[in-house]
Design a protein around this motif. Structure first.
Motif, PDB file in Angstrom:
ATOM      1  N   GLU A 167      37.584  46.047  42.917  1.00 24.63           N
ATOM      2  CA  GLU A 167      38.240  45.439  41.813  1.00 24.63           C
ATOM      3  C   GLU A 167      39.088  44.098  42.112  1.00 24.63           C
ATOM      4  O   GLU A 167      39.650  44.119  43.252  1.00 24.63           O
ATOM      5  CB  GLU A 167      39.205  46.425  41.214  1.00 24.63           C
ATOM      6  N   ILE A 191      41.494  41.155  41.018  1.00 22.61           N
ATOM      7  CA  ILE A 191      42.687  41.170  39.825  1.00 22.61           C
ATOM      8  C   ILE A 191      43.075  39.642  39.892  1.00 22.61           C
ATOM      9  O   ILE A 191      43.669  39.436  41.141  1.00 22.61           O
ATOM     10  CB  ILE A 191      43.682  42.154  39.923  1.00 22.61           C
ATOM     11  N   ARG A 193      40.524  41.326  35.163  1.00 21.60           N
ATOM     12  CA  ARG A 193      40.365  42.482  36.074  1.00 21.60           C
ATOM     13  C   ARG A 193      38.652  42.508  36.208  1.00 21.60           C
ATOM     14  O   ARG A 193      38.002  42.506  35.202  1.00 21.60           O
ATOM     15  CB  ARG A 193      40.883  43.691  35.810  1.00 21.60           C
TER      16      ARG A 193
END
Length: 374
Positions: free
Chosen positions: A98, A100, A105
């Protein structure tokens, strides 16, 4: 595994090594960057099995781990982000990743880093230090003359000979040959190797604009280059390079000295009228006089130009492939060049008059028969 890094810094470093990544590799894992985290140091590796490029980036983290992330997806994401700190976190079990940012996101699927090929290591290799300017000049002056014919693998790379007094870089495709010698690159041990064209192209593109030291190490199968925070390992071509010294004519009594840009501009204009198959242009030389001409009998096209020059020798006429001649002259930076010629059926030598200190450039172009308009 989790770290914080500037989006622009990460993008810049990944772009420097992205050229190695193949769009359709034999091994699918090679479509990925290998990210290895050790505290605040992030190492990113790209490979195509023949060439490996590695960059190191300082990040904010105290963790360790590794992940293989799709190169194109990661780069496209970073290109779309403005400059800002981003956080990248990885699930060590599923390899889910992921990214961010301040207002978004982005989830993507990584792969097991253990599947990524191991990076070769230096094993008692020979070491040579030189400047990035010298290396960049050597690559720029030879790379264009390498062959693209995979049936002659030795000629698809640049041949490098290093000794106690100088280093010589040679490239040829059978139609032209470049010998570039530098006296400021030396080696305690005489050695020679053939370095792949792709590897040198990648190396040239990521060399910094300012002059920095480059360390090169060589083994029997690989070459290692390192500068700044970039490292590159490339597999050498295990073939025998042609005996280029015997191809260079030594007795050339006819010499023509002329402005490089003047003859280059003339060749570009005249070549428009040359035969589309042979690209043949004629150079007719007499005392201080040069006539360049081309003819295409299939379309009744012809052109000629007369140029002022300094010519010493017998009157002669010689034919060249305009494409090869233009490319050779276009890769030189000298204001004035000298053609050294012996006969219409022997190779012509092109030598820059105003060469830089520590360098010796010689370019050879094979002639074409004047009576073969096809």
């Amino acid at each position: 595994m989790k770290f914080v890094v500037s989006s622009s810094v990460l993008l810049k470093q990944l772009s420097a090594i992205n050229g190695v990544v193949s769009t359709n590799p034999i091994v699918p894992i090679l479509e990925n960057f290998l990210l290895t985290l050790e505290g605040n140091s992030l190492t990113v590796t790209a490979s195509d099995l023949q060439t490996v490029m590695i960059t190191e980036i300082e990040v904010e983290s105290s963790e360790k781990g590794a992940i293989a992330i799709p190169a194109k997806l990661l780069l496209d994401t970073l290109r779309g982000l403005p400059e800002q700190p981003i956080t990248l976190q990885v699930n060590g079990e599923t390899f889910g990743t992921e990214i961010i940012s301040d207002n978004g996101r982005y989830k993507l699927s990584g792969e097991n880093p253990i599947d990524f090929p191991k990076t070769p290591v230096v094993n008692r290799g020979q070491s040579v230090d030189f400047s990035s300017t010298a290396l960049g000049s050597a690559i720029a002056n030879t790379l264009f003359a390498t062959s693209t014919d995979d049936l002659r693998p030795a000629m698809t790379g640049v041949f490098v000979q290093m000794g106690a007094e100088s280093a010589t870089f040679v490239a040829t495709d059978g139609h032209r040959l470049v010998r570039y010698r530098r006296t400021d690159i030396k080696s305690d041990v005489d050695t020679s190797m053939i370095i792949q064209r792709k590897a040198l192209n990648l190396l040239k593109s990521c060399l910094p604009s300012d002059d920095v030291p480059v360390k090169a190490e060589f083994t029997s199968s690989n070459a290692f280059f390192s500068f700044g925070n970039i490292r590159m390992i490339c597999r050498l071509i295990d073939e025998r390079f042609p005996d280029y010294e015997n191809a260079i004519p030594t007795n050339n009594p006819n010499t023509l000295t002329i402005s490089r840009l003047e003859i280059l501009s003339s060749l570009r204009r005249i070549s428009i009228y040359s035969n589309r198959t042979t690209h043949q242009v004629r150079m007719k030389m007499a005392l201080n006089d040069l006539v360049i001409s081309a003819e295409d009998l299939d379309y009744s096209n012809e052109a000629n130009e007369r140029l002022m020059c300094e010519y010493n020798g017998d009157d002669m006429e010689i034919g060249f492939n305009a494409k090869f001649l233009i490319e050779v002259l276009g890769n030189l930076s000298s204001k004035t060049i000298t053609f050294e010629l012996s006969a219409p059926n022997r190779a012509g030598l092109i030598i820059p008059v105003d060469q830089e200190e520590n360098e010796d450039i010689l370019m050879l172009v094979m002639p074409v028969m004047l009576n073969t308009y096809v």
